[in-house]
Design a protein around this motif. Structure first.
Motif, mmCIF file in Angstrom:
data_model
loop_
_atom_site.group_PDB
_atom_site.id
_atom_site.type_symbol
_atom_site.label_atom_id
_atom_site.label_comp_id
_atom_site.label_asym_id
_atom_site.label_seq_id
_atom_site.Cartn_x
_atom_site.Cartn_y
_atom_site.Cartn_z
ATOM 1 N N ASP A 525 42.837 38.797 31.242
ATOM 2 C CA ASP A 525 43.256 37.541 31.805
ATOM 3 C C ASP A 525 43.010 37.396 33.221
ATOM 4 O O ASP A 525 42.468 36.455 33.696
ATOM 5 C CB ASP A 525 44.660 37.226 31.493
ATOM 6 C CG ASP A 525 44.683 36.928 29.863
ATOM 7 O OD1 ASP A 525 43.958 36.750 29.325
ATOM 8 O OD2 ASP A 525 45.925 36.980 29.461
ATOM 9 N N TYR A 526 43.189 38.454 34.016
ATOM 10 C CA TYR A 526 42.953 38.416 35.386
ATOM 11 C C TYR A 526 41.365 38.447 35.655
ATOM 12 O O TYR A 526 40.875 37.897 36.701
ATOM 13 C CB TYR A 526 43.445 39.871 36.144
ATOM 14 C CG TYR A 526 45.146 39.797 36.359
ATOM 15 C CD1 TYR A 526 45.645 38.589 37.159
ATOM 16 C CD2 TYR A 526 45.973 40.351 35.685
ATOM 17 C CE1 TYR A 526 47.038 38.508 36.984
ATOM 18 C CE2 TYR A 526 47.219 40.573 35.524
ATOM 19 C CZ TYR A 526 47.769 39.544 36.583
ATOM 20 O OH TYR A 526 49.153 39.474 36.449
ATOM 21 N N LEU A 527 40.805 39.463 34.854
ATOM 22 C CA LEU A 527 39.200 39.469 35.304
ATOM 23 C C LEU A 527 38.568 38.163 34.964
ATOM 24 O O LEU A 527 37.485 38.180 35.536
ATOM 25 C CB LEU A 527 38.749 40.688 34.519
ATOM 26 C CG LEU A 527 39.451 42.219 35.152
ATOM 27 C CD1 LEU A 527 38.822 43.130 34.137
ATOM 28 C CD2 LEU A 527 38.880 42.543 36.360
ATOM 29 N N ARG A 528 39.003 37.538 33.872
ATOM 30 C CA ARG A 528 38.323 36.188 33.566
ATOM 31 C C ARG A 528 38.763 35.145 34.242
ATOM 32 O O ARG A 528 38.550 34.126 34.196
ATOM 33 C CB ARG A 528 38.617 35.993 31.750
ATOM 34 C CG ARG A 528 37.674 37.095 31.029
ATOM 35 C CD ARG A 528 37.824 36.608 29.718
ATOM 36 N NE ARG A 528 36.953 35.508 29.413
ATOM 37 C CZ ARG A 528 37.046 34.614 28.441
ATOM 38 N NH1 ARG A 528 38.216 34.571 28.008
ATOM 39 N NH2 ARG A 528 36.032 33.643 28.325
ATOM 40 N N GLY A 529 39.834 35.125 35.008
ATOM 41 C CA GLY A 529 40.465 34.144 35.754
ATOM 42 C C GLY A 529 41.312 33.394 35.176
ATOM 43 O O GLY A 529 41.849 32.197 35.717
ATOM 44 N N LEU A 530 41.780 33.744 34.070
ATOM 45 C CA LEU A 530 42.796 32.851 33.328
ATOM 46 C C LEU A 530 44.215 33.161 33.683
ATOM 47 O O LEU A 530 45.073 32.645 33.508
ATOM 48 C CB LEU A 530 42.671 33.221 31.867
ATOM 49 C CG LEU A 530 41.558 32.924 30.956
ATOM 50 C CD1 LEU A 530 41.426 33.676 29.643
ATOM 51 C CD2 LEU A 530 41.401 31.352 30.877
ATOM 52 N N GLN A 531 44.358 34.109 34.482
ATOM 53 C CA GLN A 531 45.812 34.525 34.968
ATOM 54 C C GLN A 531 45.622 34.996 36.555
ATOM 55 O O GLN A 531 44.766 35.477 37.007
ATOM 56 C CB GLN A 531 46.419 35.535 34.404
ATOM 57 C CG GLN A 531 47.784 35.829 34.807
ATOM 58 C CD GLN A 531 48.597 37.328 33.604
ATOM 59 O OE1 GLN A 531 47.911 37.304 32.803
ATOM 60 N NE2 GLN A 531 49.463 37.590 34.152
ATOM 61 N N GLY A 532 46.407 34.245 37.210
ATOM 62 C CA GLY A 532 46.256 34.585 38.990
ATOM 63 C C GLY A 532 45.857 33.437 39.463
ATOM 64 O O GLY A 532 46.042 33.480 40.682
ATOM 65 N N ASN A 533 44.944 32.615 38.779
ATOM 66 C CA ASN A 533 44.503 31.533 39.630
ATOM 67 C C ASN A 533 45.565 30.298 39.402
ATOM 68 O O ASN A 533 46.164 30.192 38.478
ATOM 69 C CB ASN A 533 43.163 30.945 38.889
ATOM 70 C CG ASN A 533 41.859 31.853 39.542
ATOM 71 O OD1 ASN A 533 41.998 31.677 40.663
ATOM 72 N ND2 ASN A 533 41.260 32.165 38.621
ATOM 73 N N PRO A 534 45.644 29.404 40.261
ATOM 74 C CA PRO A 534 46.584 27.981 39.871
ATOM 75 C C PRO A 534 46.069 27.331 38.701
ATOM 76 O O PRO A 534 45.031 27.302 38.068
ATOM 77 C CB PRO A 534 46.291 27.417 41.236
ATOM 78 C CG PRO A 534 45.360 28.020 42.197
ATOM 79 C CD PRO A 534 44.956 29.042 41.554
ATOM 80 N N ALA A 535 47.299 26.846 37.960
ATOM 81 C CA ALA A 535 47.259 26.253 36.866
ATOM 82 C C ALA A 535 46.078 25.324 37.030
ATOM 83 O O ALA A 535 45.455 24.762 35.872
ATOM 84 C CB ALA A 535 48.397 25.909 36.307
ATOM 85 N N SER A 536 46.170 24.343 37.968
ATOM 86 C CA SER A 536 45.590 23.288 38.370
ATOM 87 C C SER A 536 43.963 23.490 38.304
ATOM 88 O O SER A 536 43.064 22.929 37.824
ATOM 89 C CB SER A 536 45.792 22.410 39.546
ATOM 90 O OG SER A 536 45.683 23.237 40.862
ATOM 91 N N LEU A 537 43.910 24.834 38.822
ATOM 92 C CA LEU A 537 42.225 25.067 38.860
ATOM 93 C C LEU A 537 41.756 25.473 37.480
ATOM 94 O O LEU A 537 40.561 25.434 37.106
ATOM 95 C CB LEU A 537 42.224 26.281 39.918
ATOM 96 C CG LEU A 537 40.655 26.941 39.968
ATOM 97 C CD1 LEU A 537 39.922 25.862 40.634
ATOM 98 C CD2 LEU A 537 40.569 28.205 41.080
ATOM 99 N N ILE A 538 42.489 26.274 36.912
ATOM 100 C CA ILE A 538 42.131 26.623 35.605
ATOM 101 C C ILE A 538 41.986 25.542 34.613
ATOM 102 O O ILE A 538 40.650 25.434 33.901
ATOM 103 C CB ILE A 538 43.008 27.441 34.833
ATOM 104 C CG1 ILE A 538 43.296 28.936 35.632
ATOM 105 C CG2 ILE A 538 42.837 28.009 33.323
ATOM 106 C CD1 ILE A 538 44.577 29.811 35.215
ATOM 107 N N TRP A 539 42.767 24.485 34.721
ATOM 108 C CA TRP A 539 42.848 23.292 33.953
ATOM 109 C C TRP A 539 41.355 22.504 34.309
ATOM 110 O O TRP A 539 40.781 21.941 33.566
ATOM 111 C CB TRP A 539 43.996 22.453 34.127
ATOM 112 C CG TRP A 539 43.999 21.096 33.511
ATOM 113 C CD1 TRP A 539 44.468 20.911 31.912
ATOM 114 C CD2 TRP A 539 43.375 19.952 33.712
ATOM 115 N NE1 TRP A 539 44.181 19.522 31.781
ATOM 116 C CE2 TRP A 539 43.653 18.769 32.669
ATOM 117 C CE3 TRP A 539 43.234 19.352 35.054
ATOM 118 C CZ2 TRP A 539 43.410 17.668 33.185
ATOM 119 C CZ3 TRP A 539 42.359 18.060 35.101
ATOM 120 C CH2 TRP A 539 42.807 17.296 34.029
#
Length: 806
Positions: A525-539
């Motif tokens: 999840d961290y390595l794919r950017g699904l965790q640790g990034n802002p929720a708005s950026l992921i969305w």
């Protein structure tokens, strides 16, 4: 009023398709995240042809059918345009062919508008029409072919132009049954002589389809026959009898017909053979799950991973790129046609047109439920097409002929609705179709939202690896930011590179065929950017690109200088080494041998999985060995010189955490079978945590290997430990026990022990810094799958000396 409504709805449909075409054009730039790409342009031909054809269709219906239902043409037009653009997106060659077939279909549609509006010619020539249809279908037994070169020969034609007679045969059966039953108003189930002709004709058609092995069309034939007889008689036992018949036929076919057996097996348990007989349905479900709620984005998904995506599985293709929102819209459009068709049937001017309209609705509804239900694993796969949407000229032409029949019947210009003494059968049919579509909607929610995340984590889901080629994956770094696993290349060609492959049993891999392992899996999840990034950026990235944002780098506690030394010393041996900070639980060294090179998985993956030496296993955290005499220093700290009972020893093991998995974000194992003191097996990681109490005042630390992630907004953010340290042994007792095992001339204690598993010797070495050591307290555990105390001591001394002198 009708003209304005239809015109307005068609303009909205054109706007929707214009937006879809525009998004498809720029989708390569969105996927590559650069404007330096080859844009999609060919599908614009399909859009403009659709636009011209719908304009002519609108003008013709306005002139010829002033009182028609204004919702039917826009709904069918949007469905056909949606399907056309989807086919262009999947395969330009078939997109061009579908465009030609759409032109042919609309020309036939417009021409049919000039036929007599009472459709009496259909009623009069019912025998000729159905006999002709049966004859043409029978020709496929002798001259049939398959455009793909394999599979049942259900088509007639050559040179790239093919026609499937069984498609219009469904509509001809509806026409025949409607005309035949309308001419016999007093028919009852008991009127067997009156029903015999319909049974014979339907039986001949079914026999043809069964010989052709066109089981999907055969199922539709039985359903159409049943529903129209039910509408004419009002007897529900007709439906019950046919449901029983179909269930019996399915059961018999399951045991005696191979194709039915395969499809039922794939329906009941697709997970048993996901890469074989169930490959189609598994990939369909993965596509639907990949779409989620709002889809991966038009032109950005991977719908071509589903076989026959342009036809049998076009629903799955649409679901992947438009998500649950798109599938609900698709179901709503089909339901709109069915609902307006039922209203048309109820307001028809005579029995023939009423039966005909209801029969057309049943045909379109049943076929839609069958194919969409097959895509969603709600029903076994049947191989029929989705009306108006799927690729196939025969299907598209038949759908538009069915549409023009509904429009003509709905044109109640000077007629009053015929008397309807018993509306219950029609209400029942509408309710039955509504129930079917509600089930389809529920199944869509189930696979795209409820089960979606679990399905996407399957190792046989290739969509993850495809997405990884376009999104930069985070790096795994050691405690000094030295690279361990990195990603190289550019968008579209990103490739995972394993800079320090000897750590592979621990760091793991991410691979399109073999899935994920080790820290690559647990930190995904961290390595794919699904965790640790802002929720708005992921969305936002999911909305815009259909993928996560760039992954985050993760810093490990591993010290590559010490790790390299341990790997060098273990080279050619079978075993593991762990060096841990006894105070913080940070793992400085975790070596497991034999190891492997993840860079060579393409060529060596199968061999590694079959290797008896199990190089893929992280022996340090997942290898389980008998304790033997390894716990002697800890036993002395707890019990002194007394000999503990088995109950006391078992409680001591539980106190040390040997009965449970270590709390650390990496794959670990613990003994779930043998909880008795004499039989328990432990991993080197468990024993490291136990031994740490002797080097840190009797306190057991919390193990840690993933230390921090590099976020775009806050830089390096330290990851919290999974738990809190706990005092297990009195500090004085721990210090005294450690001092009693001191290595002469060294600032650390050491103890070697032996154990046996399946007659194979295991050598243990426990060591750690002394209580009065002024530097970082360390603990070391070595497990060798051989009897070699001297080697274990050599490795332990070398690693500790290097660590203490850094």
């Amino acid at each position: 009023m009708h003209d304005a409504t239809q015109s307005r709805l068609l303009r909205w449909a054109a706007l929707v398709l214009l937006i879809q075409s525009t998004i498809l054009t720029i989708s390569p730039a969105v996927r590559e995240r650069t404007w330096n790409v080859d844009f999609r342009l060919s599908h614009w031909l399909g859009f403009f042809v659709w636009l011209v054809l719908m304009n002519f269709a609108h003008r013709s219906t306005t002139q010829q059918l002033p009182e028609r239902d204004p919702y039917l043409l826009p709904a069918a037009g949007l469905l056909s345009g949606w399907g056309l653009l989807t086919i262009w997106r999947l395969d330009e060659t078939f997109g061009l062919r579908q465009t030609v077939w759409l032109a042919v279909s609309v020309i036939v549609f417009i021409s049919a508008l000039y036929l007599p509006k009472n459709l009496v010619f259909l009623r009069r020539y019912k025998y000729v029409l159905l006999s002709g249809g049966l004859l043409i279908t029978a020709l496929t037994l002798f001259f049939g072919t398959n455009p793909l070169g394999v599979g049942p020969h259900l088509w007639l034609g050559c040179c790239g132009v093919y026609f499937q007679p069984s498609e219009p045969l469904k509509l001809l059966l509806v026409i025949y049954l409607s005309a035949y039953l309308a001419d016999r108003a007093s028919i009852r189930l008991s009127s067997l002589p009156l029903l015999v002709p319909t049974l014979v004709v339907t039986g001949v058609a079914l026999l043809l389809l069964l010989v052709q092995r066109d089981l999907g069309t055969a199922s539709i034939f039985v359903s159409i026959f049943t529903i129209i007889i039910f509408l004419a008689t009002g007897k529900r036992r007709v439906l019950l009898s046919v449901i029983f018949f179909l269930a019996l036929a399915l059961a018999v076919g399951y045991f005696f017909i191979d194709i039915i057996h395969v499809r039922v097996e794939a329906w009941l348990d697709p997970w048993a053979d996901p890469s074989g007989q169930s490959y189609q349905i598994i990939q369909s479900l993965l596509a639907i799950a990949n779409g989620g709620t709002i889809g991966r984005g038009l032109g950005i998904g991977s719908p071509l991973l589903v076989p026959v995506a342009i036809s049998d599985f076009i629903f799955a293709a649409i679901a992947e790129e438009t998500g649950l929102a798109g599938t609900m819209g698709l179901l709503a459009l089909i339901w709109l046609i069915l609902a307006r068709g039922m209203i048309t049937a109820l307001h028809s001017a005579d029995r023939f047109r009423r039966y005909l309209a209801a029969g057309v609705v049943a045909y379109l509804g049943i076929q839609s439920v069958l194919i969409i239900g097959g895509n969603l694993r709600l029903l076994p796969l049947t191989g029929v097409t989705l009306p108006f949407v799927s690729y196939g000229g025969s299907s598209l032409l038949t759908s538009f002929i069915a549409l023009v029949i509904l429009l003509i019947i709905s044109n109640m210009e000077d007629s009053e609705p015929a008397a309807l003494p018993n509306p219950k059968p029609y209400i029942f049919l509408a309710g039955l179709l509504a129930l079917g579509f509600a089930a389809l909607a529920f199944a869509s929610v189930w696979w795209s939202v409820v089960r979606g995340p679990d399905l996407l984590n399957r190792t046989d889901n290739p969509r993850r690896s495809i997405a990884d080629r376009y999104v930069l994956r985070g790096e795994l770094l050691d405690r000094n930011n030295q690279p361990i696993n990195i990603t190289e290349g550019a968008s579209g060609t990103y490739n995972r590179v394993y800079v320090y492959p000897d750590l592979a049993p621990i760091s793991g891999y991410t691979h399109p065929i073999y899935g994920q392992a080790g820290l690559e899996a647990t930190l995904d999840d961290y390595l794919r950017g699904l965790q640790g990034n802002p929720a708005s950026l992921i969305w936002w990235d999911h909305l815009l690109y259909g993928t996560p944002p760039p992954g985050l780098n993760v810093r490990l506690s591993i010290d590559l200088a010490l790790q390299t030394e341990a790997d060098h010393l273990l080279d050619g041996r079978v075993g593991s080494v762990i060096l841990m900070n006894a105070q913080t639980g940070e793992i400085l060294v975790m070596a497991s041998h034999p190891t492997y090179d993840p860079n060579k998985l393409d060529n060596e993956g199968d061999a590694l999985a079959a290797d008896e030496s199990a190089p893929l296993i992280n022996r340090a955290a997942q290898g389980l060995y008998p304790i033997g005499t390894a716990l002697l220093p800890l036993m002395r700290a707890e019990f002194g010189d007394t000999q503990p009972t088995e109950i006391a020893m078992n409680e001591f093991h539980q106190k040390l955490g040997l009965h449970q998995a270590p709390l650390i974000n990496m794959p670990v194992s613990f003994d779930t079978d043998n909880q008795s003191a004499k039989d328990i097996k432990v991993s080197p990681l468990q024993l490291s945590l136990a031994a740490a109490v002797l080097s840190h005042q009797g306190i057991q630390p919390v193990p840690r290997i993933a230390m921090a992630v590099e976020t775009p907004e806050q830089g390096w953010v330290v990851l919290a430990a999974e738990s809190q340290p706990v005092e297990l042994i009195q500090p004085r007792a721990a210090n005294e026990a450690a001092s009693s095992f001191i290595v002469e001339g060294k600032p650390y204690w050491s103890h070697s022990g032996m154990a046996v598993v399946d007659k194979n010797p295991i050598t243990w070495l426990l060591a750690g810094t002394l209580p009065d050591w002024g530097g970082t307290p360390l603990v070391l555990v070595i497990a060798l799958e051989e009897s070699n105390v001297s080697l274990a001591e050599h490795i332990g001394n070398s690693v500790l000396d290097l660590a203490l002198n850094q």
